[in-house]
Design an enzyme around this catalytic site. Structure first.
Site, mmCIF file in Angstrom:
data_model
loop_
_atom_site.group_PDB
_atom_site.id
_atom_site.type_symbol
_atom_site.label_atom_id
_atom_site.label_comp_id
_atom_site.label_asym_id
_atom_site.label_seq_id
_atom_site.Cartn_x
_atom_site.Cartn_y
_atom_site.Cartn_z
ATOM 1 N N SER A 190 0.843 -1.198 0.000
ATOM 2 C CA SER A 190 0.000 0.000 0.000
ATOM 3 C C SER A 190 0.877 1.246 0.000
ATOM 4 O O SER A 190 2.060 1.182 -0.360
ATOM 5 C CB SER A 190 -0.935 -0.031 1.218
ATOM 6 O OG SER A 190 -1.938 0.939 1.090
ATOM 7 N N ASN A 191 0.341 2.384 0.372
ATOM 8 C CA ASN A 191 1.114 3.630 0.409
ATOM 9 C C ASN A 191 0.607 4.505 1.552
ATOM 10 O O ASN A 191 -0.317 4.132 2.259
ATOM 11 C CB ASN A 191 1.020 4.351 -0.945
ATOM 12 C CG ASN A 191 -0.413 4.683 -1.307
ATOM 13 O OD1 ASN A 191 -1.061 5.473 -0.637
ATOM 14 N ND2 ASN A 191 -0.927 4.040 -2.353
ATOM 15 N N HIS A 192 1.221 5.677 1.711
ATOM 16 C CA HIS A 192 0.948 6.507 2.896
ATOM 17 C C HIS A 192 -0.235 7.466 2.748
ATOM 18 O O HIS A 192 -0.397 8.356 3.583
ATOM 19 C CB HIS A 192 2.186 7.329 3.259
ATOM 20 C CG HIS A 192 3.302 6.499 3.816
ATOM 21 N ND1 HIS A 192 3.171 5.789 4.978
ATOM 22 C CD2 HIS A 192 4.543 6.260 3.353
ATOM 23 C CE1 HIS A 192 4.301 5.154 5.235
ATOM 24 N NE2 HIS A 192 5.153 5.414 4.249
#
Ligand code: CTP
Length: 221
Positions: free
Chosen positions: A26-28
């Site tokens: 995923s990502n932030h």
């Protein structure tokens, strides 16, 4: 209530790409910018569908939230609704790659390194751009270098009417936090750079621009 009668989609947040039943890539992204935009558009009278990856945020008042996890799920949720919509704001941080294989059982560790093969996801914004007709399409670009050139290139490739550029070189801009520094670039060559401000103030500027776009065009579909 200048957006009364408009049906707008907003994508927001990260996507989650599963590796096995317990792990994902995923990502932030926090979703804050997209949620602020969805809320602002609803305040102005639009009917808003917020297609959201996993976030810790509550749906803004008057907004219909559709929860999705992966890029594939987000793609389907957008494409199902886009033909009926007057426009879409593509604020989500969609994964460009997803594991080529998802294990149905938990991956066990071995002696050596683990290599994970990734495949490309579908580009939701680009597909919307191909089928947009007279609809409004707004994209986002998060860049670290050659910011304006990269954003212009994205806008043209994906047929956005305008693009919201965030530079990761600007302190206080990007995923984390409650502030952002945006530059709005449009397909006619207009460029407006704004100061560092709260994400809700940036959402007001984006919604103003959306309103202006519709008021210049009486029929959108
Ligand atoms: N986008 C999308 N679906 C994807 C990838 C991106 O809808 N699968 C949208 C984002 O919501 C954003 C814009 O496309 O509006 C970003 O463009 P993109 O070229 O994908 O940006 P990056 O993912 O940052 O790409 P690059 O790695 O080329 O910089």
């Amino acid at each position: 209530m200048s957006l009364a009668g408009k049906y707008l989609l907003v994508t927001a947040g990260p996507t989650i790409e599963p590796l096995d039943p317990v792990r994902f890539l995923s990502n932030h992204s926090t979703g804050k910018m997209g949620y602020a935009i969805a809320g602002e558009l609803a305040t102005r009278g639009a009917r808003v569908a917020l297609i959201s990856g996993r976030t810790n945020l509550a749906a803004p008042a008057g907004v219909e939230r559709i929860d999705v996890l992966s890029a594939e799920e987000m793609y389907r949720a957008v494409m199902e609704r886009f033909p009926q919509a007057d426009g879409a704001v593509m604020c989500a941080a969609v994964a460009d790659y997803t594991p080529a294989q998802v294990s149905t059982t938990k991956l066990k560790k071995g002696e050596g390194d683990l290599v994970i093969r990734l495949k490309r996801t579908k580009d939701i914004a680009a597909e919307a751009g191909r089928t947009k007709g007279g609809r409004l399409l707004v994209g986002f670009a998060l860049e670290t270098d050659h910011e304006r050139d990269n954003a212009l290139d994205k806008m043209r490739r994906k047929h956005f009417d305008f693009i919201v550029l965030n530079s990761l070189r600007d302190p206080g801009a990007g995923f984390a936090g409650d502030t952002n520094k945006i530059t709005l670039m449009d397909a006619q060559g207009g460029i407006d750079e704004y100061p560092l401000e709260t994400k809700s103030a940036a959402a007001v500027r984006i919604a103003d621009r959306i309103e202006r776009w519709f008021s210049d065009r009486p029929a959108t579909r």
